[in-house]
Design a protein around this motif. Structure first.
Motif, PDB file in Angstrom:
ATOM      1  N   ALA A 102     -13.464   7.860   1.679  1.00  0.00           N
ATOM      2  CA  ALA A 102     -12.323   7.608   0.817  1.00  0.00           C
ATOM      3  C   ALA A 102     -11.035   7.539   1.610  1.00  0.00           C
ATOM      4  O   ALA A 102     -10.197   6.650   1.393  1.00  0.00           O
ATOM      5  CB  ALA A 102     -12.226   8.699  -0.240  1.00  0.00           C
ATOM      6  N   LEU A 103     -10.865   8.447   2.537  1.00  0.00           N
ATOM      7  CA  LEU A 103      -9.626   8.460   3.312  1.00  0.00           C
ATOM      8  C   LEU A 103      -9.492   7.204   4.158  1.00  0.00           C
ATOM      9  O   LEU A 103      -8.383   6.673   4.328  1.00  0.00           O
ATOM     10  CB  LEU A 103      -9.588   9.707   4.190  1.00  0.00           C
ATOM     11  CG  LEU A 103      -9.515  11.046   3.439  1.00  0.00           C
ATOM     12  CD1 LEU A 103      -9.471  12.200   4.438  1.00  0.00           C
ATOM     13  CD2 LEU A 103      -8.316  11.083   2.516  1.00  0.00           C
ATOM     14  N   ALA A 104     -10.621   6.688   4.658  1.00  0.00           N
ATOM     15  CA  ALA A 104     -10.569   5.462   5.461  1.00  0.00           C
ATOM     16  C   ALA A 104     -10.119   4.278   4.616  1.00  0.00           C
ATOM     17  O   ALA A 104      -9.442   3.359   5.102  1.00  0.00           O
ATOM     18  CB  ALA A 104     -11.943   5.193   6.073  1.00  0.00           C
ATOM     19  N   GLY A 105     -10.497   4.329   3.367  1.00  0.00           N
ATOM     20  CA  GLY A 105     -10.107   3.221   2.489  1.00  0.00           C
ATOM     21  C   GLY A 105      -8.667   3.274   2.056  1.00  0.00           C
ATOM     22  O   GLY A 105      -8.092   2.244   1.654  1.00  0.00           O
ATOM     23  N   LEU A 106      -8.060   4.468   2.087  1.00  0.00           N
ATOM     24  CA  LEU A 106      -6.685   4.577   1.608  1.00  0.00           C
ATOM     25  C   LEU A 106      -5.715   3.765   2.448  1.00  0.00           C
ATOM     26  O   LEU A 106      -4.721   3.240   1.937  1.00  0.00           O
ATOM     27  CB  LEU A 106      -6.247   6.039   1.583  1.00  0.00           C
ATOM     28  CG  LEU A 106      -7.003   6.964   0.622  1.00  0.00           C
ATOM     29  CD1 LEU A 106      -6.323   8.320   0.558  1.00  0.00           C
ATOM     30  CD2 LEU A 106      -7.106   6.352  -0.760  1.00  0.00           C
ATOM     31  N   ASP A 107      -5.988   3.672   3.732  1.00  0.00           N
ATOM     32  CA  ASP A 107      -5.113   2.867   4.589  1.00  0.00           C
ATOM     33  C   ASP A 107      -5.117   1.405   4.135  1.00  0.00           C
ATOM     34  O   ASP A 107      -4.070   0.756   4.080  1.00  0.00           O
ATOM     35  CB  ASP A 107      -5.555   2.963   6.048  1.00  0.00           C
ATOM     36  CG  ASP A 107      -5.249   4.324   6.658  1.00  0.00           C
ATOM     37  OD1 ASP A 107      -4.263   4.944   6.233  1.00  0.00           O
ATOM     38  OD2 ASP A 107      -6.018   4.763   7.532  1.00  0.00           O
ATOM     39  N   LYS A 108      -6.304   0.909   3.838  1.00  0.00           N
ATOM     40  CA  LYS A 108      -6.393  -0.495   3.409  1.00  0.00           C
ATOM     41  C   LYS A 108      -5.746  -0.686   2.044  1.00  0.00           C
ATOM     42  O   LYS A 108      -5.114  -1.720   1.781  1.00  0.00           O
ATOM     43  CB  LYS A 108      -7.846  -0.930   3.389  1.00  0.00           C
ATOM     44  CG  LYS A 108      -8.466  -1.007   4.779  1.00  0.00           C
ATOM     45  CD  LYS A 108      -9.861  -1.603   4.747  1.00  0.00           C
ATOM     46  CE  LYS A 108     -10.401  -1.755   6.173  1.00  0.00           C
ATOM     47  NZ  LYS A 108     -11.750  -2.358   6.197  1.00  0.00           N
ATOM     48  N   ALA A 109      -5.887   0.291   1.171  1.00  0.00           N
ATOM     49  CA  ALA A 109      -5.272   0.183  -0.148  1.00  0.00           C
ATOM     50  C   ALA A 109      -3.757   0.147  -0.035  1.00  0.00           C
ATOM     51  O   ALA A 109      -3.085  -0.682  -0.674  1.00  0.00           O
ATOM     52  CB  ALA A 109      -5.714   1.345  -1.027  1.00  0.00           C
ATOM     53  N   ALA A 110      -3.213   1.045   0.783  1.00  0.00           N
ATOM     54  CA  ALA A 110      -1.763   1.087   0.938  1.00  0.00           C
ATOM     55  C   ALA A 110      -1.248  -0.169   1.625  1.00  0.00           C
ATOM     56  O   ALA A 110      -0.216  -0.730   1.237  1.00  0.00           O
ATOM     57  CB  ALA A 110      -1.360   2.327   1.718  1.00  0.00           C
ATOM     58  N   LEU A 141     -14.171  -3.456  -1.184  1.00  0.00           N
ATOM     59  CA  LEU A 141     -14.783  -3.202   0.118  1.00  0.00           C
ATOM     60  C   LEU A 141     -16.266  -2.947  -0.083  1.00  0.00           C
ATOM     61  O   LEU A 141     -16.690  -2.409  -1.111  1.00  0.00           O
ATOM     62  CB  LEU A 141     -14.145  -1.982   0.788  1.00  0.00           C
ATOM     63  CG  LEU A 141     -12.620  -1.988   0.980  1.00  0.00           C
ATOM     64  CD1 LEU A 141     -12.178  -0.638   1.574  1.00  0.00           C
ATOM     65  CD2 LEU A 141     -12.196  -3.141   1.863  1.00  0.00           C
ATOM     66  N   LEU A 142     -17.052  -3.320   0.922  1.00  0.00           N
ATOM     67  CA  LEU A 142     -18.463  -2.964   0.902  1.00  0.00           C
ATOM     68  C   LEU A 142     -18.610  -1.472   1.143  1.00  0.00           C
ATOM     69  O   LEU A 142     -17.647  -0.777   1.501  1.00  0.00           O
ATOM     70  CB  LEU A 142     -19.217  -3.754   1.967  1.00  0.00           C
ATOM     71  CG  LEU A 142     -19.285  -5.282   1.739  1.00  0.00           C
ATOM     72  CD1 LEU A 142     -19.895  -5.962   2.951  1.00  0.00           C
ATOM     73  CD2 LEU A 142     -20.061  -5.617   0.470  1.00  0.00           C
ATOM     74  N   ALA A 143     -19.809  -0.961   0.972  1.00  0.00           N
ATOM     75  CA  ALA A 143     -20.050   0.478   1.125  1.00  0.00           C
ATOM     76  C   ALA A 143     -19.695   0.963   2.517  1.00  0.00           C
ATOM     77  O   ALA A 143     -19.306   2.124   2.710  1.00  0.00           O
ATOM     78  CB  ALA A 143     -21.502   0.798   0.783  1.00  0.00           C
ATOM     79  N   ASP A 144     -19.810   0.070   3.514  1.00  0.00           N
ATOM     80  CA  ASP A 144     -19.482   0.487   4.885  1.00  0.00           C
ATOM     81  C   ASP A 144     -17.999   0.331   5.203  1.00  0.00           C
ATOM     82  O   ASP A 144     -17.567   0.535   6.345  1.00  0.00           O
ATOM     83  CB  ASP A 144     -20.318  -0.314   5.881  1.00  0.00           C
ATOM     84  CG  ASP A 144     -20.055  -1.812   5.811  1.00  0.00           C
ATOM     85  OD1 ASP A 144     -19.131  -2.245   5.075  1.00  0.00           O
ATOM     86  OD2 ASP A 144     -20.791  -2.573   6.477  1.00  0.00           O
ATOM     87  N   GLY A 145     -17.205  -0.069   4.228  1.00  0.00           N
ATOM     88  CA  GLY A 145     -15.769  -0.181   4.437  1.00  0.00           C
ATOM     89  C   GLY A 145     -15.301  -1.560   4.851  1.00  0.00           C
ATOM     90  O   GLY A 145     -14.085  -1.794   4.942  1.00  0.00           O
ATOM     91  N   SER A 146     -16.219  -2.490   5.080  1.00  0.00           N
ATOM     92  CA  SER A 146     -15.800  -3.843   5.462  1.00  0.00           C
ATOM     93  C   SER A 146     -15.298  -4.595   4.225  1.00  0.00           C
ATOM     94  O   SER A 146     -15.701  -4.324   3.099  1.00  0.00           O
ATOM     95  CB  SER A 146     -16.951  -4.601   6.116  1.00  0.00           C
ATOM     96  OG  SER A 146     -18.069  -4.672   5.260  1.00  0.00           O
ATOM     97  N   GLU A 147     -14.422  -5.554   4.475  1.00  0.00           N
ATOM     98  CA  GLU A 147     -13.764  -6.228   3.373  1.00  0.00           C
ATOM     99  C   GLU A 147     -14.642  -7.295   2.720  1.00  0.00           C
ATOM    100  O   GLU A 147     -15.357  -8.029   3.405  1.00  0.00           O
ATOM    101  CB  GLU A 147     -12.464  -6.880   3.846  1.00  0.00           C
ATOM    102  CG  GLU A 147     -11.388  -5.894   4.220  1.00  0.00           C
ATOM    103  CD  GLU A 147     -10.053  -6.585   4.499  1.00  0.00           C
ATOM    104  OE1 GLU A 147     -10.005  -7.830   4.397  1.00  0.00           O
ATOM    105  OE2 GLU A 147      -9.080  -5.884   4.824  1.00  0.00           O
ATOM    106  N   LYS A 148     -14.525  -7.393   1.419  1.00  0.00           N
ATOM    107  CA  LYS A 148     -15.087  -8.506   0.655  1.00  0.00           C
ATOM    108  C   LYS A 148     -13.969  -9.537   0.443  1.00  0.00           C
ATOM    109  O   LYS A 148     -12.773  -9.230   0.607  1.00  0.00           O
ATOM    110  CB  LYS A 148     -15.622  -8.007  -0.695  1.00  0.00           C
ATOM    111  CG  LYS A 148     -16.797  -7.039  -0.548  1.00  0.00           C
ATOM    112  CD  LYS A 148     -17.074  -6.286  -1.836  1.00  0.00           C
ATOM    113  CE  LYS A 148     -17.595  -7.185  -2.927  1.00  0.00           C
ATOM    114  NZ  LYS A 148     -17.936  -6.397  -4.142  1.00  0.00           N
ATOM    115  N   PRO A 149     -14.313 -10.777   0.111  1.00  0.00           N
ATOM    116  CA  PRO A 149     -13.264 -11.781  -0.132  1.00  0.00           C
ATOM    117  C   PRO A 149     -12.228 -11.334  -1.169  1.00  0.00           C
ATOM    118  O   PRO A 149     -11.070 -11.728  -1.092  1.00  0.00           O
ATOM    119  CB  PRO A 149     -14.055 -12.997  -0.627  1.00  0.00           C
ATOM    120  CG  PRO A 149     -15.399 -12.858   0.022  1.00  0.00           C
ATOM    121  CD  PRO A 149     -15.667 -11.386   0.052  1.00  0.00           C
TER     122      PRO A 149
END
Length: 1007
Positions: A641-649, A897-905
């Motif tokens: 979750a924390l790794a995803g917060l950077d991308k969200a922000a 994002l995919l489960a591994d954190g990589s971006e979807k279109p």
């Protein structure tokens, strides 16, 4: 049978028959009398004419040489003397007159039968007729018909008697043609001697015995007092019966154009009785003279007169007619109905459809009656289809409403035609037909209102469209409950004067409140009815704003029945109805405004932006996108979750919606572990993100459905609010309580939980934003009402609903449901609370698995644009992550994002939108774009960006602007797009073409 004739041909002293077996020339502008003359003209070899066939044929001489062979005897042509003898005059008491030699039909002499009727026919001993009698020198046998020409004022009716060798008198009526009601016009009469109207004396069997020994001309009183002269010439007895059978309609017959006389006769007036009065009179026509049917329909003693009628008996029956047409005009207070009678004695009644312009009483319009399609019929063969020839035509002025009315219905140019005129409109590529713009009249007719009964009422009214000052239709509705019976809908119907085929779309300008739904009902020529539910477009986000309604008539209707029963329009569209229905299961009243109703094909596939292009003002001014944008993140696996917060922000989201499961926090009764939430909130705040915590679900330590369990949940909510007071947090009490998946108790039990939690939060933090538990979608509206009625929003900052769509529904369809939910909330609470959309996304259960990633990206961007346009304060995209890799499990494929954190279109597309919107405010939607296109203006200081997208499948659409503008474009992901340049109507334009699957195009215009 009578026929108007021209002066006698000097070289042909005897009258002969019209050859009905001869082919009739074109007669569209030809009177019946002219039709009878057509063969005579040919046989006579003369009678030149002009361009108008009617003029030429009316100049014909009824003296074909061939008729001489049919002559049995000439009774009298009056040219060989100056005395009336051997004719004798007789008059009964009360009548007077005399015989005289008068000017003949193009010859020197004819017989004049003078008459004087000086008293009413009801008076005792009052004479009603005079006679002129000729005893024949010898009995004439072998005669089958009597022919003569005559003329007279309309105050006298001519009949004929013959006396046979047995002393039997046989009486025959003379039918005067319309032209014959001009006292100066000679007309020819042919009498079938085998068909007397009456007979008496002698053999007394109605059949001429041996021969004829006497002929009597009778002038009967038609009105009192009256005096004048009946002129008679060229009496012949013939061995054949001619001019008495039906005349073929040919290519068309003018039954009456009223130009040949100054009286209404032979039209007659009829009233069915009390409350219905009037008259027929010669009046101003569409060109020259016409007929005026005066009506005075009143309600004496509460019994209202319904109609009056004007009838034309055809002096010659007409065969082969398929249609009746005429010009007419009248006040809209009466309906126009037509009746025809056929040779079998059957009467057929027809309704007419008045065009919109015809509701202006000064406007003449063409009524077209398909004789094969009566509304009612009776008598005769009673088949509902004309049998044999047409013998009479009638027009009726019927009261349209319930009040007394008076006025004049005008008629002109009455014609019978061999085929039904094509009054339909056929649309092809790029065409449109206006059904009603309401500007040509001040009445709502021909629209009609209908209600199914108790609890549903309303009316129609002509109103003003404040946007441009023009007229529009006001469809008033009132849906209420009377006892246990609730009204659910009302209907406004427009019958089309011209059917329309080839239509793909129905469009109208509409203003529609959020508490009702709108359905369009199409009636086709097969008799099928098709219902199409209207989805409020994105441009109608403001319920007080006019918008363009668009209905795809090629799509599947929500309901259909009757006729072809195929679910597709069969034939042509013949009616359009608007159905206003209750959308909230609550009383509703108001007005739906309608203007500019049209049927079209895909008329426009492109839009050209100009400096004058109209914008629909946004619901919220100076509003930026980012402050609304939320994203669902589950903190249960904290490192991910924390790794995803950077991308969200970094993408531009400002709020996270995250569950705070009770079972995570309180694992021992009364002991709360905040460690996970502390770390998560700190990480979010470090990135400038606010967290909407959802206090949710049960706890193995308690049964939350009980009073004790609800109290424990309230203590948990109080502790959470106290711990994070003053932080960047908001609270949502539960998730989707309307579903069995997330709440297993009753509504009342949930209300207890929600009320307790909200009170507990407010006890420690009076200002923190708190929303009710988000119901799963509009389909949970009943539970929403129970929540709000139960006090769940007392003290809340907002009401929450999720935006999920049904399968196959596009993001823009949220508009109708959201406005209904806002209205339902306001009416239930008695006050207005903001509504938050705390969860919405698209997964494989609502999009195709083939191309899913692209479609998810397209829909993710469009859902954000839709919610921003609706002015929703907070909308949360579900979700940041996929929680599995199996595409067959929809629940695990909502992520950006995919489960591994990589971006979807979808992440790239959403990030592009938020980046484009940064530094810009919502500038409004461009109005009047083509069907299936939306264009939203991002208004900036140094530039404007137009976000343009399609909802129209694989149909290519184009967006253009002047080439001189400093503009560029990118696709949904920010990649540059090339343009085409073309000159259109003298203006050089740059254009970008796209389809729905391409997603939004961003067109940047530097100021």
């Amino acid at each position: 049978m009578a026929t108007a004739v021209q002066p006698r041909h000097p070289a042909r002293p005897s009258i002969s028959a019209v050859n009905l077996s001869a082919a009739h020339p074109p007669l569209f502008r030809t009177s019946l009398l002219a039709a009878l003359m057509a063969a005579a003209l040919s046989a006579c070899g003369g009678g030149g004419g002009g361009a108008d066939g009617a003029t030429q044929l009316n100049a014909a001489l009824a003296r074909p040489q061939a008729v001489e062979a049919n002559l049995v005897a000439t009774i009298d042509d009056f040219d060989d003397r100056t005395s009336v003898s051997p004719w004798t005059f007789w008059a009964p008491s009360g009548s007077a007159g005399s015989l005289a030699i008068v000017a003949g039909n193009g010859s020197a002499n004819a017989l004049g039968l003078g008459y004087s009727f000086s008293c009413a026919s009801t008076a005792t001993g009052c004479g009603q007729y005079v006679t002129a009698t000729r005893n024949l020198p010898s009995t004439v046998s072998g005669a089958k018909s009597l022919r003569f020409v005559s003329r007279s004022p309309a105050s006298a009716k001519l009949s004929v008697r013959v006396v046979d060798a047995s002393g039997q008198t046989l009486a025959y009526n003379v039918t005067r043609p319309p032209e014959g009601y001009d006292a100066s016009t000679w007309f020819q009469t042919d009498i079938d001697l085998a068909k007397p109207a009456q007979w008496w004396g002698g053999a007394n069997n109605g059949v001429i015995q041996t021969g004829i020994r006497q002929v009597v001309a009778v002038a009967n009183a038609a009105s009192w007092p009256a005096s004048g002269t009946v002129s008679i010439d060229s009496l012949r007895l013939l061995s054949v019966v001619e001019n008495l059978g039906p005349v073929a309609v040919g290519s068309g017959l003018v039954v009456d154009d009223f130009e040949n006389r100054a009286v209404a006769a032979p039209w007659t007036f009829y009233t069915p009785g009390s409350g219905a009065a009037g008259a027929v009179a010669s009046a101003t026509g569409s060109t020259g003279r016409g007929l005026g049917l005066d009506y005075d329909l009143t309600c004496p003693g509460g019994t209202c007169g319904k109609y009056v009628q004007a009838t034309l008996p055809l002096y010659r029956a007409v065969s082969g007619a398929a249609a009746l047409t005429f010009q007419t005009r009248s006040e809209s207070e009466v309906n126009l109905t037509v009746r025809v009678t056929d040779q079998s004695g059957q009467t057929l009644q027809y309704t007419t459809v008045r065009p919109n312009a015809g509701y202006d009483p000064a406007v003449w319009w063409r009524a077209v009656v398909d004789l094969a399609k009566p509304a009612l019929w009776w008598g005769g063969v009673n088949t509902g289809k004309p049998s044999g020839a047409i013998t009479s035509v009638a027009v009726m002025a019927e009261r349209a409403g319930s009040t007394a009315v008076s006025g004049t219905l005008s008629v002109d140019e009455v014609k019978l035609l061999p085929t039904v005129p094509d009054t339909s409109v056929t649309l092809d590529g790029g065409t449109m037909v206006s059904l009603d713009n309401f500007n040509d009249r001040s009445t709502v007719a021909p629209w009609s209102f209908w209600s199914p009964g108790t609890g549903a009422s309303g009316s129609l009214a002509s109103i003003t469209n404040p946007a441009d000052g023009t007229r529009a239709l006001g469809f008033n509705y009132s849906l209420s409950c009377v006892g246990s019976t609730c009204g659910s809908y009302v209907v406004a119907t427009l019958p089309l004067a011209q059917t329309v085929s080839g239509a793909s779309w129905l469009r109208a300008r509409v203003k529609l409140a959020g508490d009702v739904g709108l359905t369009v009902r199409i009636g086709d020529t097969s008799g099928q009815m098709l219902d199409y539910k209207v989805q409020r477009p994105l441009e109608a986000a403001d319920p007080d704003r006019w918008f363009t309604l668009e209905v795809d008539l090629t799509g599947a209707p929500s309901l259909y029945w009757g006729g072809a029963n195929s679910g597709k329009i069969s034939g042509a569209v013949k009616s359009v109805a608007l159905i206003v229905g209750d959308a909230l299961s609550k009383p509703a009243s108001g007005t739906v405004a309608v203007d500019d109703l049209r049927l079209s094909t895909i008329a426009k596939t492109g839009f050209t932006l100009s400096a004058d292009s109209a914008l629909l003002p946004p619901l919220v001014t100076n509003d930026t996108l980012g402050r609304h944008a939320g994203l669902a993140v589950n903190p249960s696996v904290l490192p991910t979750a924390l790794a995803g917060l950077d991308k969200a922000a970094a993408a531009g989201f400002t709020t996270l919606r995250s569950p705070m499961f009770w079972s995570w926090i309180e694992k021992t009764a009364g002991v709360y572990d905040w460690s996970l939430m502390d770390k998560y909130l700190a990480a979010a705040e470090a990135r400038g993100l606010t967290v909407l915590f959802t206090l949710s679900y049960g706890n193995p330590l308690y049964d939350v459905r009980t009073a004790d369990g609800a109290a424990a949940f309230a203590r948990y909510a109080r502790a959470a609010a106290a711990r994070y007071a003053g932080r960047k947090v908001q609270w949502e009490i539960w998730n989707e309580p309307d579903t069995a998946k997330f709440w297993a108790g009753t509504a009342d039990e949930f209300n207890r939980v929600a009320r307790g939690a909200l009170a507990a939060i407010r006890a420690v933090d009076a200002d923190v934003p708190v929303t009710t538990g988000g119901i799963s979608g509009w389909w949970g509206k009943d539970f929403l009402v129970q929540m709000l009625s139960g006090g769940d929003a007392d003290g809340a900052s907002a009401v929450a609903m999720h935006g999920y769509r049904t399968i196959g529904s596009e993001p823009e369809t949220l508009v109708s449901d959201w406005l209904r939910a806002e209205t339902l909330s306001q009416r239930t609470l008695g006050r207005t609370l903001p509504m938050w959309n705390t969860e919405w996304g698209y997964s494989t259960d609502r999009l195709p698995t083939t191309g899913f990633a692209q479609w998810q990206a397209v829909y993710s961007v469009r859902q954000m644009l839709t919610q921003w346009t609706l002015g929703i304060p907070l909308f949360v995209h579900y979700s940041l992550f996929n929680y599995a890799t199996d595409l067959s499990d929809p629940e695990n494929n909502y992520g950006l994002l995919l489960a591994d954190g990589s971006e979807k279109p979808a992440m790239q597309a959403v990030r592009t939108l938020l980046a484009k919107a940064a530094g810009h405010v919502h500038g409004g939607l461009v109005d009047e774009v083509p069907i299936g296109m939306h264009a939203l203006k991002l208004q900036g200081t140094s530039d404007d960006i137009y976000v343009v997208w399609s909802t129209h499948g694989d149909m290519p659409l184009s967006f253009s602007l002047p080439s001189g503008w400093n503009a560029s474009a990118t696709d949904m992901n920010g990649a540059a797009l090339g343009s085409t340049v073309a000159t259109v109507n003298g203006t050089s334009l740059r254009s970008w073409t796209f389809q729905e699957v391409d997603g939004p195009v961003y067109v940047r215009v530097v100021k």
